[in-house]
Write a protein that holds these residues in place. Structure first.
Motif, short mmCIF file in Angstrom:
data_model
loop_
_atom_site.label_atom_id
_atom_site.label_comp_id
_atom_site.label_asym_id
_atom_site.label_seq_id
_atom_site.Cartn_x
_atom_site.Cartn_y
_atom_site.Cartn_z
N ILE A 147 -0.30 -4.18 5.44
CA ILE A 147 0.84 -3.51 4.80
C ILE A 147 1.31 -4.46 3.72
O ILE A 147 1.88 -5.52 4.01
N GLU A 148 1.03 -4.13 2.47
CA GLU A 148 1.23 -5.06 1.36
C GLU A 148 2.32 -4.57 0.41
O GLU A 148 2.33 -3.39 0.03
N GLU A 149 3.19 -5.46 0.00
CA GLU A 149 4.17 -5.14 -1.03
C GLU A 149 3.49 -5.23 -2.39
O GLU A 149 2.73 -6.15 -2.66
N LEU A 150 3.77 -4.27 -3.25
CA LEU A 150 3.17 -4.21 -4.57
C LEU A 150 4.19 -4.60 -5.64
O LEU A 150 5.41 -4.46 -5.42
N PRO A 151 3.74 -5.09 -6.78
CA PRO A 151 4.68 -5.44 -7.86
C PRO A 151 5.54 -4.24 -8.25
O PRO A 151 5.05 -3.11 -8.35
N GLY A 152 6.81 -4.48 -8.43
CA GLY A 152 7.73 -3.43 -8.84
C GLY A 152 8.43 -2.73 -7.70
O GLY A 152 9.35 -1.94 -7.92
N GLY A 153 7.98 -2.97 -6.46
CA GLY A 153 8.68 -2.36 -5.33
C GLY A 153 7.89 -1.33 -4.56
O GLY A 153 8.42 -0.72 -3.62
N GLY A 154 6.64 -1.11 -4.92
CA GLY A 154 5.81 -0.19 -4.16
C GLY A 154 5.22 -0.84 -2.93
O GLY A 154 5.48 -2.02 -2.62
N VAL A 155 4.39 -0.11 -2.20
CA VAL A 155 3.77 -0.64 -1.00
C VAL A 155 2.40 0.00 -0.81
O VAL A 155 2.20 1.17 -1.17
N ARG A 156 1.46 -0.79 -0.30
CA ARG A 156 0.12 -0.29 0.01
C ARG A 156 -0.08 -0.43 1.52
O ARG A 156 0.07 -1.52 2.08
N ILE A 157 -0.44 0.68 2.15
CA ILE A 157 -0.59 0.72 3.61
C ILE A 157 -2.06 0.98 3.93
O ILE A 157 -2.62 2.01 3.53
N GLY A 158 -2.68 0.06 4.65
CA GLY A 158 -4.06 0.25 5.05
C GLY A 158 -4.20 1.45 5.95
O GLY A 158 -3.33 1.74 6.79
N ALA A 159 -5.32 2.17 5.82
CA ALA A 159 -5.49 3.42 6.56
C ALA A 159 -5.53 3.22 8.06
O ALA A 159 -5.22 4.14 8.81
N LEU A 160 -5.90 2.02 8.52
CA LEU A 160 -5.97 1.77 9.96
C LEU A 160 -4.71 1.10 10.51
O LEU A 160 -4.67 0.75 11.69
N ALA A 161 -3.70 0.92 9.67
CA ALA A 161 -2.42 0.41 10.18
C ALA A 161 -1.87 1.41 11.20
O ALA A 161 -1.89 2.62 10.97
N ARG A 162 -1.43 0.91 12.33
CA ARG A 162 -0.91 1.78 13.38
C ARG A 162 0.46 2.32 13.01
O ARG A 162 1.26 1.66 12.34
N MET A 163 0.74 3.52 13.44
CA MET A 163 2.01 4.15 13.12
C MET A 163 3.19 3.28 13.52
O MET A 163 4.16 3.15 12.77
N SER A 164 3.12 2.67 14.69
CA SER A 164 4.23 1.85 15.17
C SER A 164 4.44 0.62 14.29
O SER A 164 5.58 0.22 14.01
N ASP A 165 3.35 0.01 13.82
CA ASP A 165 3.47 -1.17 12.96
C ASP A 165 4.08 -0.81 11.61
O ASP A 165 4.91 -1.55 11.07
N VAL A 166 3.67 0.31 11.05
CA VAL A 166 4.21 0.73 9.76
C VAL A 166 5.69 1.07 9.89
O VAL A 166 6.51 0.72 9.03
N ALA A 167 6.05 1.75 10.97
CA ALA A 167 7.46 2.14 11.17
C ALA A 167 8.38 0.94 11.24
O ALA A 167 9.54 1.01 10.81
N GLN A 168 7.88 -0.19 11.77
CA GLN A 168 8.72 -1.38 11.95
C GLN A 168 8.60 -2.39 10.82
O GLN A 168 9.35 -3.37 10.78
#
Length: 358
Positions: free
Chosen positions: A59-80
């Motif tokens: 789960i990576e922060e992108l320049p300018g305030g965006g975010v990149r979420i890997g497709a295999l990131a678990r729902m619980s990890d992304v939510a937190q």
């Protein structure tokens, strides 16, 4: 018993090559949907390629305030994840309202976006279903369709897309990143989901062997005060009857900008562009919110048991907009009712149904 082979891969190229080489193969991530479909003989894949070892969980922060979420990131990890909770609370809320804790710990973001519809006829191999077997008919059109769609439907399919977080991504103009035999692609989330038309069996524009590798959410400053409202029959572990993801920017009581998407009522996560057009530049009042909701639902079509969803969706839009703008008349338990006491449809006075506390 059907023989199913299983293999586990450790890199993206091998995963793509393995699946692309065999028309009867499929990717296996969290498995919370695919395994179920295998058991009831809806999915007939002969080979499952386990991709859980692929390096796609960041789960990576992108320049300018965006975010990149890997497709295999678990729902619980992304939510937190802190960047998600701070910048895009609607994503976190949609994920926490999307399933049980056990499923959230297993299910991946990519798998959630790719999940199949929850139509009972689709999952009943005896019933005719154009999505499962093209040109056999749609049993839901004149059958049990209380949970089915009223927007984006066709005479061939009225199944509702079940994703919650897909609705939030739709509101935020997310981009789905894929990699396949033909190389890499970036697909706007609105193009990633296909309405059924006369080909309800085609739900995505992906080629066989094409893998979702990440989801990028562009910078959206107003999303820091966004929300996801979910209306359902019970407070936990239930699919939406109607939902709304909304972010709004106000100046002196006037709406400068707004993002609005709907779930639970359409054949895909539904971007409410008509409503956004009505809202932009207008005063942030209940009357404006009602006009926006009515404009968005003007073409909605019910099919008997799901007729109530049109009015329910209208109320959900109005409630979500009032909540995100801090309407002082909205207090705990005091807002207008969304569902009638028997759960068949909307009626005043039934109490809140905001789906909180999953």
């Amino acid at each position: 018993m059907r023989p199913v082979s299983y293999s586990r891969v450790a890199d993206v190229a091998t995963a793509i090559g393995t699946v692309a080489a065999d028309p009867g193969s499929a990717f296996l991530a969290g498995g919370t949907t695919e395994v179920d479909l295998q058991r009831i003989h809806v999915s007939r894949s002969r080979r499952l390629v386990d991709i859980n070892d692929l390096p796609l969980r960041q789960i990576e922060e992108l320049p300018g305030g965006g975010v990149r979420i890997g497709a295999l990131a678990r729902m619980s990890d992304v939510a937190q994840a802190l960047p998600i909770r701070r910048r895009f609370p609607m994503i976190s809320q949609a994920l926490l309202l999307g399933a049980s804790p056990q499923l959230r710990n297993m299910a991946s973001i990519g798998g959630n976006l790719m999940q199949r519809v929850r139509c009972g006829y689709f999952r009943d191999v005896v019933a005719p279903c154009n999505k499962r077997e093209p040109r056999t008919g749609c049993s839901a059109l004149h059958g049990v369709n209380r949970g089915h769609a009223v927007l984006g439907t066709s005479e061939h399919c009225i199944a509702t897309h079940p994703s919650d977080v897909g609705v939030a991504f739709m509101a935020l103009d997310a981009v789905v990143l894929t990699q396949g035999p033909g190389g890499q692609r970036q697909i706007a989330i609105d193009d990633f989901y296909l309405v059924p038309g006369d080909r309800p069996d085609r739900e995505h524009p992906l080629a066989h062997g094409e893998l979702v590798v990440a989801i990028e959410v562009p910078p959206t400053p107003m999303a820091s005060t966004s929300l996801y409202l979910k209306v359902r029959d019970r407070e936990s572990y239930e699919f939406a009857l109607a939902s709304a993801a909304v972010a709004i920017s106000l100046h002196d009581g006037t709406i400068d900008d707004v993002r609005l998407a709907l779930g639970g009522i359409a054949t895909k996560p539904w971007r409410a562009r008509r409503a956004e057009s009505v809202l932009t530049g207008a005063p942030a009042t209940p009357e404006t919110f009602t006009s926006a909701a009515e404009a968005e639902l003007a073409d909605a079509i019910g099919h008997g048991m799901n007729d109530f969803k049109i009015e329910l969706a209208r109320r959900t839009v109005v409630r979500a907009l009032r909540m995100v703008t801090g309407d002082p008349q909205l207090h705990d338990g005091m807002a207008e009712g969304l569902l009638s006491e028997d759960g068949s449809g909307p009626a005043d006075g039934s109490g809140p149904a905001d789906g909180s506390g999953s």
